[in-house]
Write a protein that holds these residues in place. Structure first.
Motif, PDB file in Angstrom:
ATOM      1  N   CYS A 145       0.834  -1.208   0.000  1.00  0.00           N
ATOM      2  CA  CYS A 145       0.000   0.000   0.000  1.00  0.00           C
ATOM      3  C   CYS A 145       0.867   1.256   0.000  1.00  0.00           C
ATOM      4  O   CYS A 145       1.656   1.484   0.927  1.00  0.00           O
ATOM      5  CB  CYS A 145      -0.932  -0.005   1.205  1.00  0.00           C
ATOM      6  SG  CYS A 145      -2.026  -1.445   1.234  1.00  0.00           S
ATOM      7  N   SER A 147       1.127   5.314  -0.050  1.00  0.00           N
ATOM      8  CA  SER A 147       0.411   6.562   0.230  1.00  0.00           C
ATOM      9  C   SER A 147       1.021   7.736  -0.514  1.00  0.00           C
ATOM     10  O   SER A 147       0.388   8.777  -0.657  1.00  0.00           O
ATOM     11  CB  SER A 147       0.455   6.846   1.730  1.00  0.00           C
ATOM     12  OG  SER A 147       1.797   7.085   2.141  1.00  0.00           O
ATOM     13  N   SER A 152       6.355   4.464   2.453  1.00  0.00           N
ATOM     14  CA  SER A 152       5.710   3.478   1.584  1.00  0.00           C
ATOM     15  C   SER A 152       6.446   3.325   0.254  1.00  0.00           C
ATOM     16  O   SER A 152       6.491   2.239  -0.319  1.00  0.00           O
ATOM     17  CB  SER A 152       4.243   3.837   1.349  1.00  0.00           C
ATOM     18  OG  SER A 152       4.101   5.096   0.729  1.00  0.00           O
ATOM     19  N   VAL A 176      -2.286   1.879  -4.866  1.00  0.00           N
ATOM     20  CA  VAL A 176      -2.449   3.290  -4.492  1.00  0.00           C
ATOM     21  C   VAL A 176      -3.926   3.619  -4.499  1.00  0.00           C
ATOM     22  O   VAL A 176      -4.600   3.441  -5.512  1.00  0.00           O
ATOM     23  CB  VAL A 176      -1.714   4.225  -5.479  1.00  0.00           C
ATOM     24  CG1 VAL A 176      -2.021   5.690  -5.151  1.00  0.00           C
ATOM     25  CG2 VAL A 176      -0.213   3.985  -5.433  1.00  0.00           C
ATOM     26  N   TYR A 181      -7.552  13.002  -3.603  1.00  0.00           N
ATOM     27  CA  TYR A 181      -6.430  13.928  -3.678  1.00  0.00           C
ATOM     28  C   TYR A 181      -6.683  14.986  -4.750  1.00  0.00           C
ATOM     29  O   TYR A 181      -7.359  14.727  -5.742  1.00  0.00           O
ATOM     30  CB  TYR A 181      -5.143  13.202  -4.071  1.00  0.00           C
ATOM     31  CG  TYR A 181      -4.628  12.184  -3.083  1.00  0.00           C
ATOM     32  CD1 TYR A 181      -4.755  12.375  -1.712  1.00  0.00           C
ATOM     33  CD2 TYR A 181      -3.985  11.037  -3.522  1.00  0.00           C
ATOM     34  CE1 TYR A 181      -4.272  11.446  -0.816  1.00  0.00           C
ATOM     35  CE2 TYR A 181      -3.490  10.095  -2.623  1.00  0.00           C
ATOM     36  CZ  TYR A 181      -3.642  10.312  -1.276  1.00  0.00           C
ATOM     37  OH  TYR A 181      -3.148   9.385  -0.390  1.00  0.00           O
ATOM     38  N   ARG A 226      -9.697   4.300   5.240  1.00  0.00           N
ATOM     39  CA  ARG A 226      -8.678   3.986   4.238  1.00  0.00           C
ATOM     40  C   ARG A 226      -8.250   2.532   4.340  1.00  0.00           C
ATOM     41  O   ARG A 226      -8.105   1.837   3.337  1.00  0.00           O
ATOM     42  CB  ARG A 226      -7.452   4.900   4.395  1.00  0.00           C
ATOM     43  CG  ARG A 226      -7.661   6.321   3.926  1.00  0.00           C
ATOM     44  CD  ARG A 226      -6.342   6.982   3.539  1.00  0.00           C
ATOM     45  NE  ARG A 226      -5.323   6.839   4.547  1.00  0.00           N
ATOM     46  CZ  ARG A 226      -5.111   7.708   5.534  1.00  0.00           C
ATOM     47  NH1 ARG A 226      -5.881   8.768   5.644  1.00  0.00           N
ATOM     48  NH2 ARG A 226      -4.145   7.520   6.411  1.00  0.00           N
ATOM     49  N   LEU A 244       1.838  -2.181   5.131  1.00  0.00           N
ATOM     50  CA  LEU A 244       1.858  -0.755   5.449  1.00  0.00           C
ATOM     51  C   LEU A 244       3.271  -0.339   5.854  1.00  0.00           C
ATOM     52  O   LEU A 244       4.064  -1.148   6.343  1.00  0.00           O
ATOM     53  CB  LEU A 244       0.869  -0.438   6.574  1.00  0.00           C
ATOM     54  CG  LEU A 244      -0.603  -0.792   6.323  1.00  0.00           C
ATOM     55  CD1 LEU A 244      -1.464  -0.316   7.487  1.00  0.00           C
ATOM     56  CD2 LEU A 244      -1.095  -0.195   5.021  1.00  0.00           C
ATOM     57  N   CYS A 308       1.454  14.264   3.693  1.00  0.00           N
ATOM     58  CA  CYS A 308       0.017  14.067   3.751  1.00  0.00           C
ATOM     59  C   CYS A 308      -0.591  14.828   2.580  1.00  0.00           C
ATOM     60  O   CYS A 308      -0.175  15.932   2.282  1.00  0.00           O
ATOM     61  CB  CYS A 308      -0.546  14.591   5.073  1.00  0.00           C
ATOM     62  SG  CYS A 308      -2.339  14.507   5.205  1.00  0.00           S
ATOM     63  N   CYS A 310      -4.100  15.195   2.064  1.00  0.00           N
ATOM     64  CA  CYS A 310      -5.549  15.281   2.249  1.00  0.00           C
ATOM     65  C   CYS A 310      -6.044  16.724   2.166  1.00  0.00           C
ATOM     66  O   CYS A 310      -5.268  17.664   2.062  1.00  0.00           O
ATOM     67  CB  CYS A 310      -5.944  14.662   3.593  1.00  0.00           C
ATOM     68  SG  CYS A 310      -5.532  15.682   5.018  1.00  0.00           S
ATOM     69  N   CYS A 319      -1.994  12.132  10.080  1.00  0.00           N
ATOM     70  CA  CYS A 319      -2.236  11.062   9.117  1.00  0.00           C
ATOM     71  C   CYS A 319      -1.884   9.729   9.761  1.00  0.00           C
ATOM     72  O   CYS A 319      -1.397   8.830   9.109  1.00  0.00           O
ATOM     73  CB  CYS A 319      -1.441  11.267   7.831  1.00  0.00           C
ATOM     74  SG  CYS A 319       0.320  11.526   8.076  1.00  0.00           S
TER      75      CYS A 319
END
Length: 378
Positions: A145, A147, A152, A176, A181, A226, A244, A308, A310, A319
């Motif tokens: 995964c 991010s 990651s 992803v 986003y 998520r 993760l 981050c 977001c 996050c």
């Protein structure tokens, strides 16, 4: 506040302006534009704008994506010539990626550094964690995964490297999720993946829209959602595990924060069975890797990643899946660093403390959700 583009900024004489990074310390740790002066606007010392920066200097302020500086209205800036850097730090990072367009060179350099310069610091502890905690098993199909952050992205490269050794047969899907986003952030994730030779599979969700109206702990709810989406998509693709990118420092900070802020002793486990998705597991192969070594690899290869991406990035840098704010985690990080000055073993002691729990000296504990007290068998 008026905006200025990177192109316009580069045309100004360097001595005529001061570049100001108004983000909080948590975000600045992930990188700053060279030559910038850190002045977080929520600091008590915003007088720096008027006292420490000459009045004849133009002020170029930047935040993470350019929104916060564009809307900034501060009395201490009155009478000064100020501009907001369009697209903020993310815009700068994207321009760096576009300037270094030879993706083959970027990928080769990153991979060679893992095999040589950072083999002992990165690959060895990655392989050790996988072996010690049995994270990779024969026939696994693992959803790695991604991010968009340094952790990651490095994890994806380490998985590619360990797969190259062919000591165990397993398959990888580099997953992803786009929870909403903005296009610039998504483009940065995609360009980084391309430059590093990571063949990502992207899927969309509407998580950001769902949490936009939530006032209490939106980041905690977002993180939980998520994970659910990642489990669901990974299972749909035939995977039995999701990976993760939590590292050693995340583990020890979580242990300490649990004690100081949650009144409990717990740790971030190297692997977990999913409670809602039968047959699925979560693994954390960076479990033994230090964050400083991840940063060293990133900087050595001149790579730029997101922290981050977001909707709340400019005003909230949370996050973390446990719902803690970045300020709490940063506070804990500083506490550990301070304690390390007197005890160089403090980090390893925190890590090993949850491996050496003596139940004979514990007043009460929980097992499978059931509370047990020492008086039960006294």
């Amino acid at each position: 506040m008026k905006e200025i583009s990177l192109e316009e900024l580069r045309q100004l004489a360097r001595e005529s302006y001061e570049l100001i990074d108004i983000r909080d310390e948590g975000l600045r740790q992930y990188g700053m534009i060279p030559g910038a002066v850190p002045v977080a606007i929520d600091e008590a010392g915003s007088e720096k704008f008027t006292e420490e920066i000459p009045q004849d200097k133009i002020l170029i302020l930047y935040c993470e994506i350019g929104r916060r500086t564009r809307e900034l209205d501060m009395p201490c800036l009155a009478g000064r010539t100020c501009y907001s850097l369009r697209d903020g730090y993310i815009g700068y990072v994207r321009s760096c990626m576009e300037a270094d367009s030879d993706t083959d060179i970027i990928r080769q350099r990153a991979e060679e550094s893992i095999r040589k310069r950072f083999h002992k610091k990165l690959f060895s502890p990655f392989a050790k964690a996988c072996k010690t905690y049995r994270l990779i098993e024969e026939g696994d199909r693992i959803a790695v995964c991604i991010s968009g952050g340094k952790d990651s992205m490095l994890m994806a490269k380490l998985f590619q490297e360990i797969q190259r050794h062919r000591q165990c047969n397993f398959e990888l899907t580099f997953l992803v999720m786009n929870p909403g986003y903005n296009k610039d952030n998504m483009a940065l994730i995609e360009s980084n993946a391309k430059a590093l030779g990571i063949p990502i599979t992207v899927f969309n969700s509407t998580i950001f829209d769902a949490v936009d109206t939530i006032e209490k702990s939106p980041c905690y709810i977002c993180a939980r959602m998520r994970r659910g989406y990642l489990y669901g998509k990974a299972k749909e693709l035939g995977c039995n595990k999701i990976a993760l990118g939590h590292h050693y420092d995340d583990v020890i900070e979580t242990i300490l924060m649990g004690m100081l802020h949650g009144a409990q002793i717990q740790t971030m486990m190297p692997k977990l069975h999913s409670t809602n998705f039968e047959g699925m597991e979560l693994i954390r192969p960076l479990y033994l890797i230090r964050e400083s070594d991840i940063c060293a690899w990133r900087d050595y290869n001149d790579l730029h990643f997101l922290q981050c991406a977001c909707h709340f990035t400019d005003t909230c840098t949370t996050c973390h899946e446990d719902g803690t704010t970045s300020s709490k985690r940063l506070e804990t990080k500083k506490l550990i660093a301070e304690l390390k000055k007197d005890n160089p073993f403090i980090e390893s002691n925190i890590f090993r403390s949850v491996e050496n729990v003596n139940l004979d000296t514990v007043i009460a504990y929980k097992k499978d959700g059931i509370r047990h007290n020492f008086l039960d068998e006294y």
